[in-house]
Every structure is written in structure tokens, then in C-alpha cells.
Scaffold this motif. Structure first.
Motif, PDB file in Angstrom:
ATOM      1  N   THR A 141       0.832  -1.071   0.098  1.00 36.53           N
ATOM      2  CA  THR A 141      -0.121  -0.079  -0.181  1.00 36.53           C
ATOM      3  C   THR A 141       0.917   1.187   0.095  1.00 36.53           C
ATOM      4  N   ALA A 142       0.364   2.252  -0.450  1.00 37.24           N
ATOM      5  CA  ALA A 142       1.215   3.671  -0.768  1.00 37.24           C
ATOM      6  C   ALA A 142       0.730   4.494   0.669  1.00 37.24           C
ATOM      7  N   ASP A 143       1.865   5.258   0.870  1.00 35.50           N
ATOM      8  CA  ASP A 143       1.394   6.072   2.131  1.00 35.50           C
ATOM      9  C   ASP A 143       0.688   7.516   1.533  1.00 35.50           C
ATOM     10  N   LYS A 144      -0.460   7.805   2.097  1.00 37.17           N
ATOM     11  CA  LYS A 144      -1.160   8.957   1.834  1.00 37.17           C
ATOM     12  C   LYS A 144      -0.351  10.316   1.755  1.00 37.17           C
ATOM     13  N   SER A 145       0.557  10.539   2.738  1.00 32.39           N
ATOM     14  CA  SER A 145       1.190  11.622   2.844  1.00 32.39           C
ATOM     15  C   SER A 145       2.221  11.938   1.780  1.00 32.39           C
ATOM     16  N   THR A 146       2.749  10.694   1.216  1.00 35.77           N
ATOM     17  CA  THR A 146       3.620  10.646   0.190  1.00 35.77           C
ATOM     18  C   THR A 146       2.991  10.971  -1.311  1.00 35.77           C
ATOM     19  N   GLN A 147       1.568  10.396  -1.285  1.00 32.87           N
ATOM     20  CA  GLN A 147       0.958  10.620  -2.340  1.00 32.87           C
ATOM     21  C   GLN A 147       0.608  12.006  -2.540  1.00 32.87           C
ATOM     22  N   GLN A 148       0.334  13.030  -1.283  1.00 32.89           N
ATOM     23  CA  GLN A 148      -0.028  14.155  -1.475  1.00 32.89           C
ATOM     24  C   GLN A 148       1.181  14.929  -1.733  1.00 32.89           C
TER      25      GLN A 148
END
Length: 324
Positions: free
Chosen positions: A219-226
Motif C-alpha cells: 500500500t502507498a503512504d497517503k502523505s507521500t501521495q499528497q
């Protein structure tokens, strides 16, 4: 001179000298206290003599004020307590390390050998750059690829091969572009510089990043996506030659973030603490961060060689051991 010698006699017995002696000495000595009342110089000299160390052959038995002597005794006692505590802590850590190593799961040596065959090309690239690592990522776990004796290096890397803030500042084009991006931290700057270094698809950082892309988490980290959405595609549109879209993809950006998070270390170089990133395909195991099973050091340079950063084990590690 005779007056001063007589004055020293009165100082030694701590009795007030005659007024005539005070005036005689005042005429012979420095006029530092000329404007002060009679006897001022005597008071100054007496105060100085009380704090002056007078060795009697043994420095430890020097005549010093009682308060100063008590402070030194207290300091030395606390220092001995600290040294003893550090020694006991080191013994406990090593004992804990040995016990924990015995409980660690191990991977079959055949599986380790197959994993080494798969990353043989990458290992050659590391060796070419003077980097040695006995760690491999096998099924998402960090595994020792050979048996390692206590106090032996698990990872060894020349400082010249590590990414530092100083290296980033040496590239004028990159640093000029960063002035347009306000509010990003040092780790994000390093992420961007790794992407910048991968423009040609060649070189050490390009190969290392490729390995991190292959070992992506589920799963990808949401803060990294932002963070990625805040930076791209804006940077690529503004300066496509610095941040080409073919390189600055989500997969590469996510891998670069994980690379910096897993391999950034704080070192003191030339008296200054700096952040450095190791060019490895596997993250530093948490057992190093905890300080229980491994530690790190910088080995001094030899003629013609660079200083090296090393992670070394505090316990014996068997091949195939899964490191926590």
C-alpha cells in the motif's frame, strides 16, 4: 625585593602586615590599584594566592580551596559512575543481542543463493563503487547473505559515494531550481536530487532506485501521495530537462521517498552534523536503529583511499538470518 619577600611571609601566615610595609610594596609594584585604598593590593594578592594551585610534587595533592576540592571529588565520582553504567549497558546489549540472534528465523541457504543470483548485476555495480553490503531483500525481509562475525562490517560504503547536502549544493542548475520550491525539508530535497540524478538512466543512483521500485510495498503512504501531487507535474512542466516526466513518475517518486527514509543517517563530518543517504538496495534494519544488535563507525582514510562509513554487528550473524 626585601619588602615583597616580607609581604609574602605575612600572606603565608595570613596576618595583616604593618601599614609601612603596605606602602613600600605599593611603590614597587604595578599601579593597577594605585587609585584604591591602602592595602587594596594586599587584598588582591591574598585573594589570588588562595586560589593559586601550589603543586607539592603530586598534582592530585595540590593546595586548592576546600570548595573547589569537594567539587573535583564530586565530578570524578560522577564520571566513574557514568563510565561504569556505560560498561554495564554495553554488556547487557551484547548479551541481549546474542539471545535475540538465536531466536531469529532463518531462510534456507538455497533461497539466499537464488536471491544473490538475481541481484548479481546490482552487486557488481556496488562493488565497482567501493560499496560492500551483506544484506538482501528477500520476500520483503532483510536477510544476511553471509555469516558475519562479531565486530565485522555488515555494510561498508565510502563517504564519497553517499548523497550529502554538500553534493546537492555543488550542482548549480538543481539548486537554482530549488529556489522556486519553498517550504520543503532536507529529505524531500534529497528525493528530488535522486530523481534528478536518474535522468540518463545510468549511474549508481539510477540502479539503486530501480531496485527500490521492484521492492515496492503493498500500500502507498497517503502523505507521500499528497507530496507527489504538490510537486508534479508542476516541476516537470516548468523544467522538463531537470525533471523529465519519464523519470518523475509516481513509482519512482515513491521509491525515492522510501529509499531516503530507509537509508538516511546522521553523521558528524568536520565537526558538523549532516544527513547522508546510503546507495543501497535494502533499508538499514531497525536492529541498527535500536542500537541493540549493531552500531556504526567512520573508519579513517588511508593514503589514496576515502573515509568509509560502516555498520558493524555486535554479535555473530549466521547466513540466512532475518534481521529485525
Amino acid at each position: 625585593p626585601n619588602s615583597i619577600a616580607t609581604l609574602d611571609h605575612y600572606l603565608s601566615i595570613d596576618e595583616p602586615p604593618p601599614e609601612s610595609l603596605i606602602k613600600a610594596v605599593a611603590q614597587l609594584t604595578s599601579p593597577a590599584w594605585a587609585d584604591e585604598a591602602p592595602g587594596a593590593e594586599l587584598n588582591h594578592r591574598r585573594a589570588e594566592s588562595k586560589w593559586k594551585l601550589k603543586p607539592t610534587g603530586n598534582r592530585d595533592s595540590a593546595r586548592i580551596p576546600q570548595r573547589g576540592r569537594a567539587a573535583i571529588i564530586y565530578r570524578d565520582g560522577q564520571l566513574r559512575v557514568l563510565q561504569s553504567s556505560l560498561k554495564e549497558t554495553t554488556v547487557m546489549l551484547r548479551s541481549h543481542a546474542k539471545s535475540l540472534m538465536k531466536l531469529m528465523p532463518r531462510i534456507d541457504q538455497d533461497k539466499v543463493a537464488k536471491a544473490l543470483d538475481r541481484c548479481e548485476k546490482h552487486a557488481k555495480i556496488l562493488k565497482k563503487n567501493g560499496i560492500m553490503s551483506f544484506l538482501a531483500n528477500i520476500d520483503g525481509r532483510i536477510v544476511a547473505t553471509k555469516s558475519i562475525a562479531r565486530n565485522s562490517a555488515v555494510v561498508s560504503c565510502p563517504l564519497s559515494s553517499m548523497l550529502t547536502e554538500q553534493k546537492i549544493r555543488q550542482d548549480a542548475r538543481f539548486t537554482l531550481l530549488l529556489q522556486l520550491v519553498a517550504g520543503i525539508d532536507a529529505e524531500t530535497v534529497m528525493v528530488l536530487f535522486i530523481l534528478f540524478s536518474c535522468r540518463s538512466g545510468k549511474g549508481l543512483w539510477s540502479k539503486v532506485l530501480h531496485e527500490w521500485v521492484k521492492n515496492k510495498p503493498g500500500t502507498a503512504d497517503k502523505s507521500t501521495q499528497q507530496l507527489f501531487r504538490d510537486l508534479f507535474p508542476a516541476l516537470s512542466e516548468y523544467s522538463p530537462e531537470i525533471f523529465p516526466t519519464v523519470v518523475c513518475t509516481w513509482e519512482n517518486f515513491d521509491a525515492a521517498v522510501r529509499l531516503v527514509d530507509g537509508l538516511a543517517v546522521r553523521l558528524v563530518l568536520k565537526g558538523r552534523e549532516v544527513t547522508c543517504v546510503l546507495p543501497l538496495a535494502t533499508p538499514i534494519p531497525t536492529f541498527l536503529e535500536a542500537g541493540g544488535l549493531a552500531s556504526n563507525r567512520i573508519t579513517p582514510s588511508k593514503p589514496g583511499n576515502d573515509c568509509r562509513y560502516e555498520i558493524y554487528s555486535l554479535s555473530d550473524i549466521e547466513i540466512g538470518s532475518v534481521l529485525p
